[in-house]
Design a protein around this motif. Structure first.
Motif, PDB file in Angstrom:
ATOM      1  N   PRO A 126      16.761   6.957  26.716  1.00 15.77           N
ATOM      2  CA  PRO A 126      16.090   7.692  25.626  1.00 15.77           C
ATOM      3  C   PRO A 126      16.784   7.546  24.277  1.00 15.77           C
ATOM      4  CG  PRO A 126      16.170   9.040  27.597  1.00 15.77           C
ATOM      5  CD  PRO A 126      17.024   7.842  27.865  1.00 15.77           C
ATOM      6  N   ASN A 127      18.127   7.528  24.283  1.00 20.20           N
ATOM      7  CA  ASN A 127      18.828   7.361  23.013  1.00 20.20           C
ATOM      8  C   ASN A 127      18.644   5.952  22.466  1.00 20.20           C
ATOM      9  OD1 ASN A 127      20.708   9.793  22.170  1.00 20.20           O
ATOM     10  ND2 ASN A 127      20.737   9.709  24.405  1.00 20.20           N
ATOM     11  N   ALA A 128      18.583   4.966  23.366  1.00 19.63           N
ATOM     12  CA  ALA A 128      18.296   3.607  22.906  1.00 19.63           C
ATOM     13  C   ALA A 128      16.882   3.519  22.330  1.00 19.63           C
ATOM     14  CB  ALA A 128      18.452   2.616  24.071  1.00 19.63           C
ATOM     15  N   LEU A 129      15.948   4.238  22.937  1.00 18.79           N
ATOM     16  CA  LEU A 129      14.581   4.278  22.416  1.00 18.79           C
ATOM     17  C   LEU A 129      14.540   4.916  21.030  1.00 18.79           C
ATOM     18  CD1 LEU A 129      12.512   5.266  25.572  1.00 18.79           C
ATOM     19  CD2 LEU A 129      12.464   3.081  24.372  1.00 18.79           C
ATOM     20  N   LEU A 130      15.380   5.939  20.828  1.00 21.70           N
ATOM     21  CA  LEU A 130      15.432   6.582  19.509  1.00 21.70           C
ATOM     22  C   LEU A 130      15.879   5.584  18.455  1.00 21.70           C
ATOM     23  CD1 LEU A 130      15.234   9.301  17.933  1.00 21.70           C
ATOM     24  CD2 LEU A 130      17.688   9.566  18.358  1.00 21.70           C
ATOM     25  N   ILE A 131      16.904   4.806  18.787  1.00 17.35           N
ATOM     26  CA  ILE A 131      17.380   3.790  17.841  1.00 17.35           C
ATOM     27  C   ILE A 131      16.294   2.742  17.610  1.00 17.35           C
ATOM     28  CG2 ILE A 131      19.102   1.986  17.463  1.00 17.35           C
ATOM     29  CD1 ILE A 131      21.042   3.665  19.141  1.00 17.35           C
ATOM     30  N   GLY A 132      15.672   2.279  18.699  1.00 20.39           N
ATOM     31  CA  GLY A 132      14.618   1.286  18.552  1.00 20.39           C
ATOM     32  C   GLY A 132      13.433   1.797  17.767  1.00 20.39           C
ATOM     33  N   CYS A 133      13.050   3.046  17.999  1.00 23.07           N
ATOM     34  CA  CYS A 133      11.913   3.621  17.276  1.00 23.07           C
ATOM     35  C   CYS A 133      12.195   3.713  15.787  1.00 23.07           C
ATOM     36  CB  CYS A 133      11.586   5.001  17.850  1.00 23.07           C
ATOM     37  SG  CYS A 133      10.147   5.803  17.114  1.00 23.07           S
ATOM     38  N   SER A 134      13.463   3.982  15.436  1.00 22.94           N
ATOM     39  CA  SER A 134      13.804   4.102  14.015  1.00 22.94           C
ATOM     40  C   SER A 134      13.657   2.775  13.277  1.00 22.94           C
ATOM     41  CB  SER A 134      15.237   4.620  13.866  1.00 22.94           C
ATOM     42  OG  SER A 134      16.175   3.634  14.269  1.00 22.94           O
ATOM     43  N   GLY A 185      10.933   9.840  11.495  1.00 22.55           N
ATOM     44  CA  GLY A 185      11.630  10.978  12.089  1.00 22.55           C
ATOM     45  C   GLY A 185      12.824  10.541  12.921  1.00 22.55           C
ATOM     46  N   ALA A 186      12.692   9.415  13.637  1.00 25.31           N
ATOM     47  CA  ALA A 186      13.807   8.903  14.435  1.00 25.31           C
ATOM     48  C   ALA A 186      14.964   8.468  13.540  1.00 25.31           C
ATOM     49  CB  ALA A 186      13.335   7.744  15.302  1.00 25.31           C
ATOM     50  N   ALA A 187      14.643   7.831  12.422  1.00 24.80           N
ATOM     51  CA  ALA A 187      15.695   7.416  11.488  1.00 24.80           C
ATOM     52  C   ALA A 187      16.426   8.625  10.919  1.00 24.80           C
ATOM     53  CB  ALA A 187      15.089   6.576  10.362  1.00 24.80           C
ATOM     54  N   VAL A 188      15.683   9.674  10.580  1.00 22.89           N
ATOM     55  CA  VAL A 188      16.311  10.901  10.076  1.00 22.89           C
ATOM     56  C   VAL A 188      17.223  11.495  11.143  1.00 22.89           C
ATOM     57  CG1 VAL A 188      15.881  13.237   9.237  1.00 22.89           C
ATOM     58  CG2 VAL A 188      14.390  11.373   8.508  1.00 22.89           C
TER      59      VAL A 188
END
Length: 567
Positions: free
Chosen positions: A30-38, A258-261
């Motif tokens: 999930p944390n990798a997805l957050l980085i990828g989504c950003s 939102g992910a980047a923030v």
């Protein structure tokens, strides 16, 4: 004595596989997805797979974002600093001076942690609002001609409530350090001619500052990701980055931005926590041997005044912690819909209204279902993970322990977003199932850490003796190990119950239309207040207090055989 059986490498890897599956699926992916989504962007309302730094470039050039980020960090840091100024001397007084009723004082300071955060925040609205207690007192006493709007929906009101939230965390983090201070070191410093100030600067402070740094860091992480308090207390002047992140994953529907923030917020939090910990390095080791305490005798005049001042401070802190809760419970018996003094009359009408409120009953049922599955799963699996990490020779056990516990240290709003991305990728439907997974991500580590802490204090020879006497691993666990750790397991389950029942920030992202009780109450407070909220919160407070009593009784009963075995 027979030699211990060493599991074959392949079997050991299979046994340890669940730890790595949880670590990868619930934490790392999930944390990798957050980085990828950003790194993605929005095109025609949909996420476009076009990796770039456009969201970070937008953040870099946005003065509004940096203003909001600075305000968020400032509010949490100022509140954590003020809370430290209150909690640190309080912990010193309770840990080193108080002899009688010490357990009672510690319990009174910590009980608010078990009571719903929503309840405590809402109670401050009853105090700070235009028709609240503070305005009513100032108008009735003639200080003000009419109610003021300056107490609510300001940055100062957010700092006040954040301080209120942070005090118990910093207190409990530093209390243990003060209790473990060797009395012999303090006496040696005084015998060497050092003044009280010099003793504090060169003995007490170096041995307790790391605990203070941990408490301040914990309070900072809890408040910096809180968007419930700013949305209810802060208004426009108290808006924080958490509100921005939640809006991007909600009404704005711009997940990449939102992910980047969220990532920028996490990096800033990591940097600040690192600086706080670096500024308070550990000097010396507390071994838990407090040494002899001063003989009780007639205290000096200075000692009497110190004790009077300390007890006054303790009373003031306890009053500060409980006044909002007591006020809200008081208003739950008000016969009027208006939260004004004096009361229109005493009545139980709002409690009777709860029985006929179908939305509330359904939400409460969902909360019970979610809590049951979260506690059952987290208790069983968390205990199993603790046993595997302690006895199973897991590769990178320390890393696994740290990584599994990472959700506890993540700002709540960021954890909610991370779990949204993870459950979306796993195609877990929104509602109860997704909520159970999301809450288990931070409840399971709590149980695991409590059981691990207990396991590390056990004498390993007890389990070895059971195996040497011919008992298999299952019987050794059931009749030797489980009785020794059941207090920690029960404490983890009860703490998990309060965490699940009180969660808003993670559940709000995952529940969808299946509202739990905290989400139902949160929406009631946002879109239209009814006095039934007071009644709901009062019942929740009573339930939390009963859980605290049950936890203390269970812990005491289960801890007696453990203490005997340890002896």
């Amino acid at each position: 004595m027979t030699a211990p059986v060493i599991p074959r490498p392949r079997i050991a890897r299979l046994v340890n596989l669940p730890v790595w599956i949880w670590l990868v699926v619930i934490v790392l992916l999930p944390n990798a997805l957050l980085i990828g989504c950003s790194l993605m962007r929005i095109s025609n309302g949909f996420i476009a797979f076009d990796p770039s730094l456009v969201n970070y470039q937008r953040l870099w050039g946005s003065s509004g974002f940096w203003t909001l980020l600075g305000r968020t960090l400032k509010l949490s840091l100022v509140a954590s600093g003020i809370a430290a100024l209150v909690a640190y001397p309080l912990a010193f007084f309770v840990g080193r001076i108080v002899r009688r009723n010490k357990a009672l004082i510690v319990t009174l300071v910590l009980v608010p942690l078990w009571i719903s955060l929503l309840m405590r925040v809402f109670a401050w609205r009853l105090i700070l609002g235009q028709s609240g207690l503070l305005n009513s007192f100032l108008v009735s006493s003639g200080v003000l001609d009419r109610p003021s709007e300056a107490f609510l929906y300001t940055s100062a009101s957010v700092i006040l409530v954040f301080t209120y939230i942070a005090i118990p965390y910093i207190f409990i983090a530093t209390l243990n350090a003060f209790e473990k201070l060797p009395q012999s070191l303090l006496e040696a410093s005084e015998d060497s001619g050092a003044s009280s100030l010099q003793t504090f600067l060169h003995v007490v402070w170096p041995l307790t500052r790391r605990s203070l740094a941990i408490g301040v860091s914990l309070a900072f992480l809890i408040t910096v990701g809180d968007f419930v308090t700013p949305s209810m207390i802060g208004g426009i002047d108290g808006t924080t980055i958490g509100v921005l992140i939640s809006s991007q994953f909600g009404m704005a529907n711009n997940w990449p931005y939102g992910a980047a923030v969220a990532i920028v917020l996490m990096l800033c939090c990591g940097a600040i926590v690192g600086l706080v910990m670096a500024a308070c390095p550990q000097r010396g080791v507390l071994l838990g041997d407090e040494g002899a305490r001063p003989a009780s005798g007639a205290p000096s005049a200075r000692g009497r005044w110190l004790k009077i001042g300390g007890m006054t401070g303790v009373f003031a802190v306890i009053l500060f912690l409980y006044a909002p809760i007591a006020l809200m419970a008081f208003f739950s018996f008000n016969d009027s819909k208006m939260q004004l003094f004096p009361l229109a009359g005493l009545s139980l009408r709002w409690y009777f209204d709860l029985v006929h409120n179908d939305g509330l009953i359904v939400a409460a049922q969902r909360s019970l279902i979610v809590a049951f599955f979260v506690i059952t799963f987290s208790t069983i699996v968390g205990t199993a993970f603790a046993l595997l990490l302690h006895y199973g020779r897991v590769s990178g056990a320390r890393f696994c322990e740290f990584a599994i516990a990472l959700p506890i240290a993540m700002p709540g709003v960021v954890l909610g977003i991370v779990m949204v991305l993870g459950t979306e990728m796993l195609r877990i439907p929104s509602g109860l199932v997704r909520t159970v997974v999301g809450q288990s991500s931070f409840v399971l580590p709590v149980t695991m850490m409590l059981v691990l802490a207990r396991l590390r204090r056990l004498d390993p020879s007890l389990l070895e003796a059971s195996l040497d006497l011919g008992a298999d691993k299952l019987r050794s666990f059931l009749f030797v190990l489980l009785p020794l750790i059941r207090g920690a397991v029960a404490s983890g389950a009860l703490l998990g119950l309060t965490l699940s029942a009180d969660d808003v920030m993670v559940t709000l992202f995952l529940a969808g239309p299946s509202q739990t009780l905290p989400i139902w109450v949160f929406n009631q407070m946002r879109f239209g207040f009814t006095p039934t909220v007071n009644a709901v919160f009062t019942l929740l407070a009573v339930a939390c207090l009963l859980i605290v009593v049950a936890a203390s009784r269970i812990g005491g009963r289960l801890g007696r055989p453990v203490a005997q075995n340890d002896a």
